[in-house]
Write an enzyme that holds these catalytic residues in place. Sequence first.
Site, mmCIF file in Angstrom:
data_model
loop_
_atom_site.group_PDB
_atom_site.id
_atom_site.type_symbol
_atom_site.label_atom_id
_atom_site.label_comp_id
_atom_site.label_asym_id
_atom_site.label_seq_id
_atom_site.Cartn_x
_atom_site.Cartn_y
_atom_site.Cartn_z
ATOM 1 N N LEU A 1 -6.476 3.297 -6.130
ATOM 2 C CA LEU A 1 -7.674 3.358 -5.605
ATOM 3 C C LEU A 1 -8.101 1.569 -5.441
ATOM 4 O O LEU A 1 -7.271 0.900 -5.522
ATOM 5 C CB LEU A 1 -8.663 3.632 -6.644
ATOM 6 C CG LEU A 1 -8.850 4.633 -7.288
ATOM 7 C CD1 LEU A 1 -9.209 5.449 -8.742
ATOM 8 C CD2 LEU A 1 -9.172 5.532 -6.314
ATOM 9 N N HIS B 1 -38.417 6.019 -15.218
ATOM 10 C CA HIS B 1 -38.433 7.282 -14.626
ATOM 11 C C HIS B 1 -39.313 7.040 -13.466
ATOM 12 O O HIS B 1 -40.523 6.392 -13.377
ATOM 13 C CB HIS B 1 -39.279 8.003 -16.216
ATOM 14 C CG HIS B 1 -39.798 9.316 -15.331
ATOM 15 N ND1 HIS B 1 -39.370 9.922 -15.791
ATOM 16 C CD2 HIS B 1 -41.366 9.395 -15.413
ATOM 17 C CE1 HIS B 1 -39.787 11.825 -15.201
ATOM 18 N NE2 HIS B 1 -41.654 10.785 -15.141
ATOM 19 N N GLY C 1 -1.046 14.107 -2.109
ATOM 20 C CA GLY C 1 -0.721 12.960 -2.315
ATOM 21 C C GLY C 1 -0.448 11.378 -1.391
ATOM 22 O O GLY C 1 -0.073 12.209 -0.145
ATOM 23 N N GLY D 1 0.207 -1.565 -0.016
ATOM 24 C CA GLY D 1 0.013 -0.314 -0.543
ATOM 25 C C GLY D 1 0.382 1.391 0.125
ATOM 26 O O GLY D 1 1.753 1.189 -0.380
HETATM 27 P P1 FAD Z 1 -3.542 -0.671 1.517
HETATM 28 O O1 FAD Z 1 -5.537 -0.405 1.424
HETATM 29 O O2 FAD Z 1 -2.371 0.605 1.605
HETATM 30 O O3 FAD Z 1 -3.076 -1.927 2.371
HETATM 31 C C1 FAD Z 1 -1.522 -2.101 2.655
HETATM 32 C C2 FAD Z 1 -1.467 -2.855 4.106
HETATM 33 O O4 FAD Z 1 -0.376 -3.465 4.169
HETATM 34 C C3 FAD Z 1 -1.576 -2.370 4.747
HETATM 35 O O5 FAD Z 1 -2.694 -2.816 6.171
HETATM 36 C C4 FAD Z 1 -0.599 -1.682 5.900
HETATM 37 O O6 FAD Z 1 -0.319 -2.041 7.330
HETATM 38 C C5 FAD Z 1 0.142 -3.328 4.969
HETATM 39 N N1 FAD Z 1 1.779 -3.278 5.504
HETATM 40 C C6 FAD Z 1 2.395 -2.790 4.099
HETATM 41 N N2 FAD Z 1 4.008 -2.799 4.530
HETATM 42 C C7 FAD Z 1 3.888 -4.410 5.800
HETATM 43 C C8 FAD Z 1 4.448 -4.957 5.798
HETATM 44 N N3 FAD Z 1 6.243 -5.091 5.301
HETATM 45 N N4 FAD Z 1 4.554 -6.140 6.393
HETATM 46 C C9 FAD Z 1 2.817 -6.516 6.803
HETATM 47 N N5 FAD Z 1 1.720 -5.390 6.910
HETATM 48 C C10 FAD Z 1 2.751 -4.399 5.613
HETATM 49 N N6 FAD Z 1 -9.852 4.241 -2.783
HETATM 50 C C11 FAD Z 1 -11.222 4.296 -3.468
HETATM 51 O O7 FAD Z 1 -11.062 3.117 -4.664
HETATM 52 N N7 FAD Z 1 -12.690 4.607 -3.376
HETATM 53 C C12 FAD Z 1 -12.197 5.494 -1.561
HETATM 54 O O8 FAD Z 1 -13.110 6.182 -1.753
HETATM 55 C C13 FAD Z 1 -10.867 5.960 -1.569
HETATM 56 N N8 FAD Z 1 -10.936 6.493 -0.008
HETATM 57 C C14 FAD Z 1 -9.838 6.843 0.713
HETATM 58 C C15 FAD Z 1 -10.043 8.413 1.441
HETATM 59 C C16 FAD Z 1 -9.001 8.504 1.860
HETATM 60 C C17 FAD Z 1 -8.682 9.182 2.633
HETATM 61 C C18 FAD Z 1 -7.736 7.191 2.159
HETATM 62 C C19 FAD Z 1 -6.113 8.363 2.505
HETATM 63 C C20 FAD Z 1 -7.319 6.344 1.388
HETATM 64 C C21 FAD Z 1 -8.761 6.210 0.459
HETATM 65 N N9 FAD Z 1 -8.903 5.359 -0.816
HETATM 66 C C22 FAD Z 1 -9.701 5.420 -2.262
HETATM 67 C C23 FAD Z 1 -7.817 4.872 -1.335
HETATM 68 C C24 FAD Z 1 -7.299 3.391 -0.897
HETATM 69 O O9 FAD Z 1 -7.495 3.225 0.535
HETATM 70 C C25 FAD Z 1 -6.169 2.533 -1.837
HETATM 71 O O10 FAD Z 1 -6.112 3.163 -2.945
HETATM 72 C C26 FAD Z 1 -5.946 1.513 -0.892
HETATM 73 O O11 FAD Z 1 -6.114 1.122 0.270
HETATM 74 C C27 FAD Z 1 -5.010 0.348 -1.772
HETATM 75 O O12 FAD Z 1 -5.330 -0.900 -1.747
HETATM 76 P P2 FAD Z 1 -3.693 -1.271 -1.120
HETATM 77 O O13 FAD Z 1 -4.418 -2.664 -1.006
HETATM 78 O O14 FAD Z 1 -2.714 -1.374 -2.260
HETATM 79 O O15 FAD Z 1 -2.678 -1.043 0.003
HETATM 80 P P1 NAI Z 2 -3.990 13.540 -4.895
HETATM 81 O O1 NAI Z 2 -3.696 13.379 -5.848
HETATM 82 O O2 NAI Z 2 -5.500 13.177 -5.567
HETATM 83 O O3 NAI Z 2 -4.565 15.385 -4.885
HETATM 84 C C1 NAI Z 2 -3.677 16.162 -4.866
HETATM 85 C C2 NAI Z 2 -3.907 17.218 -4.594
HETATM 86 O O4 NAI Z 2 -2.803 17.987 -4.276
HETATM 87 C C3 NAI Z 2 -3.450 17.174 -5.870
HETATM 88 O O5 NAI Z 2 -4.759 18.381 -6.880
HETATM 89 C C4 NAI Z 2 -2.600 18.257 -6.586
HETATM 90 O O6 NAI Z 2 -1.998 19.328 -7.823
HETATM 91 C C5 NAI Z 2 -1.902 19.325 -4.716
HETATM 92 N N1 NAI Z 2 -1.049 18.786 -5.177
HETATM 93 C C6 NAI Z 2 0.314 18.663 -4.095
HETATM 94 N N2 NAI Z 2 1.332 18.852 -3.958
HETATM 95 C C7 NAI Z 2 0.598 20.459 -3.123
HETATM 96 C C8 NAI Z 2 1.147 21.686 -2.666
HETATM 97 N N3 NAI Z 2 2.426 21.385 -2.414
HETATM 98 N N4 NAI Z 2 0.609 22.515 -2.203
HETATM 99 C C9 NAI Z 2 -0.829 22.706 -2.747
HETATM 100 N N5 NAI Z 2 -1.223 21.493 -3.427
HETATM 101 C C10 NAI Z 2 -0.319 20.427 -3.656
HETATM 102 O O7 NAI Z 2 -3.899 13.049 -4.003
HETATM 103 P P2 NAI Z 2 -4.437 12.978 -2.218
HETATM 104 O O8 NAI Z 2 -6.725 14.017 -2.247
HETATM 105 O O9 NAI Z 2 -3.355 13.196 -1.181
HETATM 106 O O10 NAI Z 2 -4.969 11.675 -2.362
HETATM 107 C C11 NAI Z 2 -4.091 10.109 -2.430
HETATM 108 C C12 NAI Z 2 -4.754 9.599 -3.423
HETATM 109 O O11 NAI Z 2 -5.519 8.916 -2.637
HETATM 110 C C13 NAI Z 2 -5.372 10.330 -4.246
HETATM 111 O O12 NAI Z 2 -4.496 9.040 -5.324
HETATM 112 C C14 NAI Z 2 -6.494 8.888 -4.689
HETATM 113 O O13 NAI Z 2 -6.736 8.368 -5.692
HETATM 114 C C15 NAI Z 2 -6.707 8.266 -3.693
HETATM 115 N N6 NAI Z 2 -7.766 8.424 -2.414
HETATM 116 C C16 NAI Z 2 -8.927 8.168 -3.674
HETATM 117 C C17 NAI Z 2 -10.656 8.742 -3.389
HETATM 118 C C18 NAI Z 2 -11.315 8.106 -3.523
HETATM 119 O O14 NAI Z 2 -11.541 7.317 -4.613
HETATM 120 N N7 NAI Z 2 -13.207 8.504 -3.906
HETATM 121 C C19 NAI Z 2 -10.807 9.347 -1.669
HETATM 122 C C20 NAI Z 2 -9.630 9.543 -1.084
HETATM 123 C C21 NAI Z 2 -8.476 9.109 -2.130
#
Ligand code: FAD
Ligand code: NAI
Length: 468
Positions: free
Chosen positions: A321, A446, A273, A144
Site C-alpha cells: 500500500l 447530523h 497480485g 516497488g
Molecule cells: P513503487 O511505487 O512501485 O515505486 C518504485 C519505483 O522505483 C518505480 O518508479 C520504479 O520505476 C523505480 N525503480 C525500480 N527499480 C529501480 C532501479 N533499479 N533504479 C531506479 N529506479 C527503480 N495503494 C494504495 O495505498 N492505495 C491505492 O489506491 C492503490 N491503488 C493501486 C492501484 C493499482 C492499479 C496498483 C497497481 C497499485 C495500487 N496501489 C495502491 C499500490 C501502490 O501503488 C503501491 O503500494 C505503492 O506504489 C508502493 O510504493 P513503493 O514506493 O514501494 O514502490
Molecule cells: P490482491 O492480492 O489484492 O488480489 C489478488 C486476488 O487474486 C486474490 O483474491 C487471490 O485469491 C486471487 N488469485 C490469486 N491467484 C489466482 C489465480 N491463479 N486464479 C484466480 N484468482 C487468483 O492483488 P491485486 O488485486 O493484483 O493487487 C496487488 C496489490 O496492489 C495488492 O496487494 C494491493 O494492496 C495493491 N492495490 C491496492 C489498492 C488499494 O489500496 N485500493 C488498489 C489496487 C492495488
Amino acid sequence: MQYDVTVIGSGPGGYVAAIRCAQLGLRTAIIERYAALGGTCLNVGCIPSKALLDSSEHYHNAQHTFKTHGIELKDLKVNLPQMIRRKNEVVLDNVKGVEFLMKKNKIDVYHGHGSFVHKNRIRITGEGNAVQEIDTQKVIIATGSKPIVPAAFNYDKKRVITSTEALNIEKVPGSMLIIGGGVIGLELGSVYARLGTEVHVVEYLDRIIPTMDGDCSRELSKSLKKLGMQFYLRHAVTEVKPGKTKVKVVAKSRDDESKMLNFEVDYCLVAIGRRPYTDNLGLENAGIATDEKGRIPVNDHLETSVPGIYAIGDVVRGAMLAHKAEEEGVFVAETIAGQKPHIHYHLIPGVVYTWPEVAAVGYTEEELKEKGVPFKAGKFPFRALGRARASMDLDGMVKILAHKDTDEILGVHIVGARAADMIAEGVALMEFRASAEDAARMSHAHPTYTEAFREAALAATANRPLHV
Ligand code: FAD
Ligand code: NAI
C-alpha cells in the site's frame, strides 16, 4: 558525488523517504529509472485508477440516478479517450508536484536505472546507456513491485493485460475477464462495468477480497452484482489464449474438475497480485539476498542484512500500500537521523475504491475467532441513515468489533459511501485504544455518514443502536 543517503526508486516510499531525509539535514539523492517521478502509485496505480473510478462513477450516476434526482440528460455517451486524457493530466499534475518537492528540499534527482557497484557506490545507467556513479553512506531501496503474470497466461499487453494496460484502453470493451477478485480486479472491473463492459471475475478462493472481513466481501459482492459484474468463485484459470481481437480463457471449478467455463472476451485482465521488483539492482554486489517471495528481508528497523542499507515499501514484507510505503519512508529517514520512530502496522487501514467503498482497520471477525479473542460485534446499515437516503447511497454498513470484556475497539469494517475517508476515525480511535463506548459517546454531526459509525459503536458496546 558523495551523499549521506541515496534512495533508489521514487514511488511513495522513496520520494517521501527522500523528503524526510532532506528535512533532517541529510544530503540526499534519489534515482528513478523512468522519466516521471512518483512510481507505480502516481503513474500506473493509485492516482490514475482513482481518476478513472471517479469519471466512470459520474457516468454511471448520470445514467442511473440523475433522473430520480430530477436531472434529465439527452444523448449521454462515454468519451473514453477524453476520460483517459483527463486521467493523464491528473497524473502529470501529481508528478510535477513531486518534482517540485524534490527541488524545494534540494534533493538531487538522477534519472536512470540504479544498481549497486558495492554497498556504498551506486551506478546509474541512463538514456543511451550513459553511466555515472555516486558514492553514498546509506542507501534506501524503494524499488516497488510489478504485476505477477504466470507465463501460462500469455501476457501480450494487447489482449492479455495487467492494470498498467487496463488504465489506457481507448475504446470501451464489449467484454473483459478478470483473473483475481482482489483489489485491482474489483476496482478496474468496476470502472469498465460502469462504462458498459460485460465483466467476468474468476477468483481462486471462495470469496472476493478474501483477506478482508467476510461481511465486507458479502456486502460488496451484492453491490457489484447489481452493477452487472459476474463472479466465478473457487475456479482456477487453466488456459489463456490471446488472438488478434479476442482472447479465449478456460477456467475449471476447484470442486469438480470436469466442470469447465469457456470464455471468449475482448480482454483478459490478470490481477492476481504483485511481486517485489529488484531486477538488475545488483543486490549481490552489496551482499543482499532476497527471500523465497523475492522480497528484501529487513529487521524491525527496516535495515537489510547489510548495515546502512535499508528497504521499504512493496519490495519488503507487509501490505503493498502507498501509505504503508510512506510510513516506512519516514521511519527509515528518522532512524538514519538517530531518532526512534515507530510504525503501528496493525493500524494501517486498507481501502477498496469500488462503489460502495470498502475500508477496514484492525482485526477481522475471522481473525478474532481464529485467535480465540472474545469479542462483540456491532453493525449498522447505511440504509437506516437520513444522509444515505438523501443521497440514495443505501448500500453497505459499519461493523465495529470490540473486546467482549474491556470494550476496546479491535476492528472497524465499513462498506459504504465515503468509507475510505470515514476509516480515519477508526484508526484514530484505535491508535488511542478507545472503547466502543468512547466512540458511542462522541458527537457525530447530523446528517452525515459518520452517524453510522456511532450507531455501530452503540450496537457494539451495549446493543442499543438508536435508529434501527
Ligand atoms: P513503487 O511505487 O512501485 O515505486 C518504485 C519505483 O522505483 C518505480 O518508479 C520504479 O520505476 C523505480 N525503480 C525500480 N527499480 C529501480 C532501479 N533499479 N533504479 C531506479 N529506479 C527503480 N495503494 C494504495 O495505498 N492505495 C491505492 O489506491 C492503490 N491503488 C493501486 C492501484 C493499482 C492499479 C496498483 C497497481 C497499485 C495500487 N496501489 C495502491 C499500490 C501502490 O501503488 C503501491 O503500494 C505503492 O506504489 C508502493 O510504493 P513503493 O514506493 O514501494 O514502490
Ligand atoms: P490482491 O492480492 O489484492 O488480489 C489478488 C486476488 O487474486 C486474490 O483474491 C487471490 O485469491 C486471487 N488469485 C490469486 N491467484 C489466482 C489465480 N491463479 N486464479 C484466480 N484468482 C487468483 O492483488 P491485486 O488485486 O493484483 O493487487 C496487488 C496489490 O496492489 C495488492 O496487494 C494491493 O494492496 C495493491 N492495490 C491496492 C489498492 C488499494 O489500496 N485500493 C488498489 C489496487 C492495488
